[in-house]
Design an enzyme around this catalytic site. Sequence first.
Site, PDB file in Angstrom:
ATOM      1  CB  SER A  36      44.251  24.044  41.089  1.00  0.00           C
ATOM      2  OG  SER A  36      45.142  25.121  40.876  1.00  0.00           O
ATOM      3  CG  ASP A  90      49.195  25.395  50.922  1.00  0.00           C
ATOM      4  OD1 ASP A  90      48.524  25.260  49.885  1.00  0.00           O
ATOM      5  OD2 ASP A  90      48.772  25.989  51.937  1.00  0.00           O
ATOM      6  N   GLY A  91      50.310  25.115  47.893  1.00  0.00           N
ATOM      7  CA  GLY A  91      50.573  25.953  46.725  1.00  0.00           C
ATOM      8  C   GLY A  91      50.812  27.388  47.135  1.00  0.00           C
ATOM      9  CB  ALA A  92      52.586  30.032  46.732  1.00  0.00           C
ATOM     10  CG  ASP A  93      47.616  32.819  45.165  1.00  0.00           C
ATOM     11  OD1 ASP A  93      47.020  32.104  44.352  1.00  0.00           O
ATOM     12  OD2 ASP A  93      47.283  32.906  46.363  1.00  0.00           O
ATOM     13  N   GLY A 104      46.358  32.726  49.491  1.00  0.00           N
ATOM     14  CA  GLY A 104      45.005  33.143  49.838  1.00  0.00           C
ATOM     15  C   GLY A 104      44.108  33.386  48.645  1.00  0.00           C
ATOM     16  N   GLY A 105      44.613  33.019  47.443  1.00  0.00           N
ATOM     17  CA  GLY A 105      43.754  33.117  46.259  1.00  0.00           C
ATOM     18  C   GLY A 105      42.471  32.325  46.460  1.00  0.00           C
ATOM     19  CD  GLU A 112      46.172  27.844  52.105  1.00  0.00           C
ATOM     20  OE1 GLU A 112      45.731  27.133  51.204  1.00  0.00           O
ATOM     21  OE2 GLU A 112      46.487  29.028  51.928  1.00  0.00           O
ATOM     22  CE  LYS A 130      49.873  29.820  40.580  1.00  0.00           C
ATOM     23  NZ  LYS A 130      49.691  28.667  41.424  1.00  0.00           N
TER      24      LYS A 130
HETATM   25  C1  5RP Z   1      44.545  29.046  48.864  1.00  0.00           C
HETATM   26  C2  5RP Z   1      45.957  29.261  48.487  1.00  0.00           C
HETATM   27  C3  5RP Z   1      46.482  28.469  47.359  1.00  0.00           C
HETATM   28  O1  5RP Z   1      47.552  27.705  47.809  1.00  0.00           O
HETATM   29  C4  5RP Z   1      46.949  29.406  46.285  1.00  0.00           C
HETATM   30  O2  5RP Z   1      45.853  30.206  45.914  1.00  0.00           O
HETATM   31  C5  5RP Z   1      47.476  28.640  45.068  1.00  0.00           C
HETATM   32  O3  5RP Z   1      46.444  27.889  44.513  1.00  0.00           O
HETATM   33  P1  5RP Z   1      46.596  27.160  43.121  1.00  0.00           P
HETATM   34  O4  5RP Z   1      47.570  26.042  43.317  1.00  0.00           O
HETATM   35  O5  5RP Z   1      45.198  26.703  42.796  1.00  0.00           O
HETATM   36  O6  5RP Z   1      47.078  28.179  42.115  1.00  0.00           O
HETATM   37  O7  5RP Z   1      46.677  30.029  49.068  1.00  0.00           O
HETATM   38  O8  5RP Z   1      44.159  29.912  49.882  1.00  0.00           O
END
Ligand code: 5RP
Length: 230
Positions: A36, A90-93, A104-105, A112, A130
């Site tokens: 997202s 990319d995003g991250a949790d 990997g959320g 990725e 995060k």
């Molecule tokens: C998907 C991921 C996402 O990058 C991670 O979960 C972050 O997602 P978001 O920006 O929706 O919080 O690793 O596998």
Amino acid sequence: MAYNGEMNTESYKKMCGEAAAREVQSGDIVGLGTGSTVYYTIKYLGELTREEGLGIIGIPTSIATEKIARESGIPLGTFEEYQELDIAIDGADQVDPGFNLIKGGGGAHVREKIVATAAKRFIVVADETKIVRTLSMAVPVEVLPFSLGLVMKKLSELGATPFLRLSGNNYFITDNKNYVIDADFGAITNPKKLETEINKIPGVVDNGIFTNLTSEVYIGANYGVKTLRK
Ligand code: 5RP
């Protein structure tokens, strides 16, 4: 108040997502992450493509991202065609001070990690929630269905409480047609070691600990976007 909080998090995601998109240059082969936050990066790259003549090729990390990128008008390629990327976003949790990540959320961490590894520059976009001192979220582990029982057992022996990820009443299935186990280790003091140990278990495809990959982190917060570089 809760509603206002939601609104802020969304606007922080948008701010950092779009700021990272501005780092992309015409001619770049661009890894497009999943989630997202990077959603805003992809939408903005689409806008720049349609309205300002940005000429890039996007390499999506998931079926969901492929759809968003296609709908946004970004020309796409595959990892089969392009194995050297100029930049990936990319995003991250979770992100720790050493730029170690849990991802990997959304269950897309295998592709990725492949795409991030192939990129000369890997930018992580994250709202301030995060950012943590120590990684502690359950680690997503993608597993070949054949090896599910063994991997659950070995993860327990490594000290985790493993949970098989569900989607409604069914097992969650990745784009690679595998399962995901969320392995809760509590606080992770040595991310590199744990990443390596988990991947030694037969049947594990890869796990969501990312070490030595991130070059920059763009953090969205109430003060604007803060950029951290290695
Ligand atoms: C998907 C991921 C996402 O990058 C991670 O979960 C972050 O997602 P978001 O920006 O929706 O919080 O690793 O596998």
